[in-house]
Write a protein that holds these residues in place. Structure first.
Motif, mmCIF file in Angstrom:
data_model
loop_
_atom_site.group_PDB
_atom_site.id
_atom_site.type_symbol
_atom_site.label_atom_id
_atom_site.label_comp_id
_atom_site.label_asym_id
_atom_site.label_seq_id
_atom_site.Cartn_x
_atom_site.Cartn_y
_atom_site.Cartn_z
ATOM 1 N N PRO A 180 14.296 -3.588 -6.133
ATOM 2 C CA PRO A 180 13.196 -4.221 -6.868
ATOM 3 C C PRO A 180 11.837 -4.068 -6.201
ATOM 4 N N VAL A 181 11.826 -3.950 -4.859
ATOM 5 C CA VAL A 181 10.523 -3.794 -4.180
ATOM 6 C C VAL A 181 10.735 -2.959 -2.914
ATOM 7 N N ALA A 182 10.274 -1.700 -2.991
ATOM 8 C CA ALA A 182 10.477 -0.783 -1.867
ATOM 9 C C ALA A 182 9.459 -1.021 -0.755
ATOM 10 N N ASN A 183 8.242 -1.373 -1.151
ATOM 11 C CA ASN A 183 7.137 -1.531 -0.201
ATOM 12 C C ASN A 183 6.879 -3.031 -0.045
ATOM 13 N N VAL A 184 7.650 -3.668 0.830
ATOM 14 C CA VAL A 184 7.631 -5.130 0.930
ATOM 15 C C VAL A 184 6.293 -5.639 1.478
ATOM 16 N N ALA A 185 5.734 -4.947 2.453
ATOM 17 C CA ALA A 185 4.436 -5.381 3.003
ATOM 18 C C ALA A 185 3.336 -5.260 1.946
ATOM 19 N N GLY A 186 3.392 -4.216 1.138
ATOM 20 C CA GLY A 186 2.414 -4.059 0.057
ATOM 21 C C GLY A 186 2.515 -5.190 -0.950
ATOM 22 N N PHE A 187 3.757 -5.613 -1.231
ATOM 23 C CA PHE A 187 3.981 -6.744 -2.149
ATOM 24 C C PHE A 187 3.413 -8.031 -1.553
ATOM 25 N N GLU A 188 3.767 -8.302 -0.311
ATOM 26 C CA GLU A 188 3.358 -9.580 0.296
ATOM 27 C C GLU A 188 1.840 -9.663 0.474
ATOM 28 N N GLN A 189 1.224 -8.520 0.776
ATOM 29 C CA GLN A 189 -0.225 -8.526 1.035
ATOM 30 C C GLN A 189 -1.039 -8.089 -0.183
ATOM 31 N N ARG A 190 -0.346 -7.856 -1.315
ATOM 32 C CA ARG A 190 -1.020 -7.474 -2.578
ATOM 33 C C ARG A 190 -1.933 -6.271 -2.342
ATOM 34 N N ALA A 191 -1.380 -5.267 -1.698
ATOM 35 C CA ALA A 191 -2.182 -4.093 -1.324
ATOM 36 C C ALA A 191 -2.118 -3.035 -2.421
ATOM 37 N N ALA A 192 -3.268 -2.606 -2.890
ATOM 38 C CA ALA A 192 -3.315 -1.582 -3.934
ATOM 39 C C ALA A 192 -2.891 -0.226 -3.366
ATOM 40 N N ARG A 193 -1.831 0.337 -3.938
ATOM 41 C CA ARG A 193 -1.378 1.713 -3.715
ATOM 42 C C ARG A 193 -0.775 2.026 -2.342
ATOM 43 N N VAL A 194 -1.132 1.322 -1.294
ATOM 44 C CA VAL A 194 -0.659 1.720 0.032
ATOM 45 C C VAL A 194 0.266 0.674 0.644
ATOM 46 N N ASN A 195 0.942 1.085 1.711
ATOM 47 C CA ASN A 195 1.642 0.162 2.594
ATOM 48 C C ASN A 195 0.611 -0.259 3.652
ATOM 49 N N PRO A 196 0.240 -1.538 3.705
ATOM 50 C CA PRO A 196 -0.834 -1.941 4.628
ATOM 51 C C PRO A 196 -0.458 -1.776 6.100
ATOM 52 N N VAL A 197 0.834 -1.598 6.398
ATOM 53 C CA VAL A 197 1.229 -1.441 7.801
ATOM 54 C C VAL A 197 0.680 -0.137 8.378
ATOM 55 N N ASP A 198 0.718 0.945 7.578
ATOM 56 C CA ASP A 198 0.224 2.230 8.093
ATOM 57 C C ASP A 198 -0.825 2.877 7.185
ATOM 58 N N GLY A 199 -1.186 2.189 6.102
ATOM 59 C CA GLY A 199 -2.232 2.704 5.214
ATOM 60 C C GLY A 199 -1.806 3.896 4.377
ATOM 61 N N LYS A 200 -0.485 4.143 4.285
ATOM 62 C CA LYS A 200 -0.020 5.333 3.544
ATOM 63 C C LYS A 200 0.492 4.957 2.159
ATOM 64 N N ASN A 201 0.335 5.902 1.229
ATOM 65 C CA ASN A 201 0.832 5.774 -0.137
ATOM 66 C C ASN A 201 2.292 6.218 -0.143
ATOM 67 N N MET A 202 3.218 5.254 -0.366
ATOM 68 C CA MET A 202 4.645 5.589 -0.260
ATOM 69 C C MET A 202 5.067 6.647 -1.264
ATOM 70 N N ASN A 203 4.336 6.789 -2.360
ATOM 71 C CA ASN A 203 4.702 7.800 -3.352
ATOM 72 C C ASN A 203 4.091 9.161 -3.035
ATOM 73 N N ARG A 204 3.799 9.415 -1.768
ATOM 74 C CA ARG A 204 3.341 10.739 -1.319
ATOM 75 C C ARG A 204 4.090 11.194 -0.074
ATOM 76 N N PHE A 205 5.159 10.486 0.299
ATOM 77 C CA PHE A 205 5.812 10.784 1.575
ATOM 78 C C PHE A 205 7.322 11.000 1.459
ATOM 79 N N PHE A 206 7.779 11.491 0.303
ATOM 80 C CA PHE A 206 9.196 11.831 0.196
ATOM 81 C C PHE A 206 9.410 13.265 0.627
#
Ligand SMILES: [Zn+2]
Length: 361
Positions: A111-137
């Motif tokens: 249900p939520v792959a980017n947990v830090a992004g969810f908790e911090q309501r971060a647009a598009r990125v994971n706030p832990v490293d500033g990366k867009n998870m949908n560009r790193f597969f």
């Protein structure tokens, strides 16, 4: 080579085609993802651990619904973008709504792959490293948190699945109209299965991803990576500006059920009527200036070539630029905030394909 029955069971349990092995049917049909291990006819809840590395690790929640009957495995993944809440809420609802006695095969729900992004309501990125998870597969076991999470998802979820649905939409700055992506590839089997999935899902617009866009270097998105690995995959988008409506959730929940029925994985009564769908190609219109954004159109609105879509003004009240439609199109989403930055997206528009009337429905 002679293998003991025990070894055969152990090996088969981790494979999606385990049902064909000569092992106990019940044992062979156990589906394990992270700490969630569901025998046939059961539901399991658990986590996928993302190990710590150069930055902290975390745990991705997972639900495994293993059907009473044998069948394929589908992975439903939301929250690569943690502030795209409609898909996250829809999968939370599906995790409790789908029952094993209705399912043939198994449904793996992230249900939520980017947990830090969810908790911090971060647009598009994971706030832990500033990366867009949908560009790193497919990610990396030795990268930053986003890369390690993508590696775990690629290895333990996508690679083990027969089909994938990727849920997006309604990020903080996206005032969105529901749409979906049909990504074609050189593999006609995967392309045709994807066409059937996106048609069954039934969102009002289908963006056709140009085949030429799936070349080397373009398979770092979750859907393009999964398709390159031979998994029919669609992306669905709904929600708006960091929130959602009941209608958005219903579109995603009902669309998922229709797709499961189309794949022969859900047996729960009559079909739900399909909406009319239009096939489009899509393009992003970026802001020509930095300042305050004032839209002149709404999401979902049909516009004509040359029509004013919005303007950007400076902080003193002077107009800096006007954005006009480059073609007849539908507004798939527009910037939901007054913040416009030169070179960053203001509109995402869909241009109906010339032969729309004859496209598959
Ligand atoms: Zn997204």
């Amino acid at each position: 080579m002679i293998r003991s029955r025990f070894l055969a069971v152990a090996a088969a349990a981790s494979l999606p085609w385990a049902g064909t092995a000569q092992v106990s049917p019940e044992r062979s049909r156990t589906v394990s993802v992270g700490s969630a291990s569901a025998g046939a006819g059961t539901i399991a809840y658990g986590v996928l651990p993302v190990p710590p590395g150069r930055d902290p690790g975390y745990q991705i929640p997972v639900t495994v619904i293993n059907g009473t009957r044998a069948g394929p495995r589908i992975a439903l993944v939301a929250g690569l973008h943690g502030a795209e809440f409609a898909g996250i809420v829809a999968l939370q609802k599906l995790a409790s709504a789908l029952k094993p006695d209705q399912i043939a095969g198994s449904v793996v729900i992230i249900p939520v792959a980017n947990v830090a992004g969810f908790e911090q309501r971060a647009a598009r990125v994971n706030p832990v490293d500033g990366k867009n998870m949908n560009r790193f597969f497919p990610g990396s076991p030795v990268g930053t948190q986003t890369e390690r999470a993508s590696h775990v998802l690629a290895r333990d979820v996508l690679e083990q699945a027969d089909y994938v649905i990727d849920y997006h939409g309604g990020d903080i700055d996206e005032d969105q109209h529901p749409y979906s992506y049909w990504i074609r590839s050189a593999d006609s089997r995967v392309t045709e299965s994807g066409r059937q999935m996106v048609a069954a899902f039934g969102l009002p617009y289908i963006i056709e991803f140009p085949l030429t866009d799936l070349g080397p270097g373009k398979t770092n998105l979750l859907p393009t990576h999964a398709i390159a690995r031979g998994k029919p995959t669609i992306t669905v988008d709904a929600g708006r500006a960091g929130t959602y409506t009941d209608e958005d959730i219903a579109l995603l929940v009902d669309g998922t059920k229709r797709t499961l029925r189309r794949l022969g994985m859900l047996i729960d009564g009559g079909p739900v009527p399909l909406r009319r769908q239009a096939h489009v190609t899509a393009q992003t219109l970026n802001s020509p200036a930095t300042g305050l954004f004032f839209p002149a159109v709404r999401r979902g609105q049909r516009v004509t070539k040359g029509q004013t879509l919005g303007r950007v003004a400076d902080f003193y009240g002077k107009d800096l630029a006007t954005v006009v439609a480059p073609a007849n199109a539908v507004i798939l989403y527009l910037n939901a905030t007054p913040s416009a930055v030169q070179g960053q997206q203001l509109f995402f528009i869909g241009t109906p394909l010339a032969d729309e009337a004859t496209r598959p429905r």
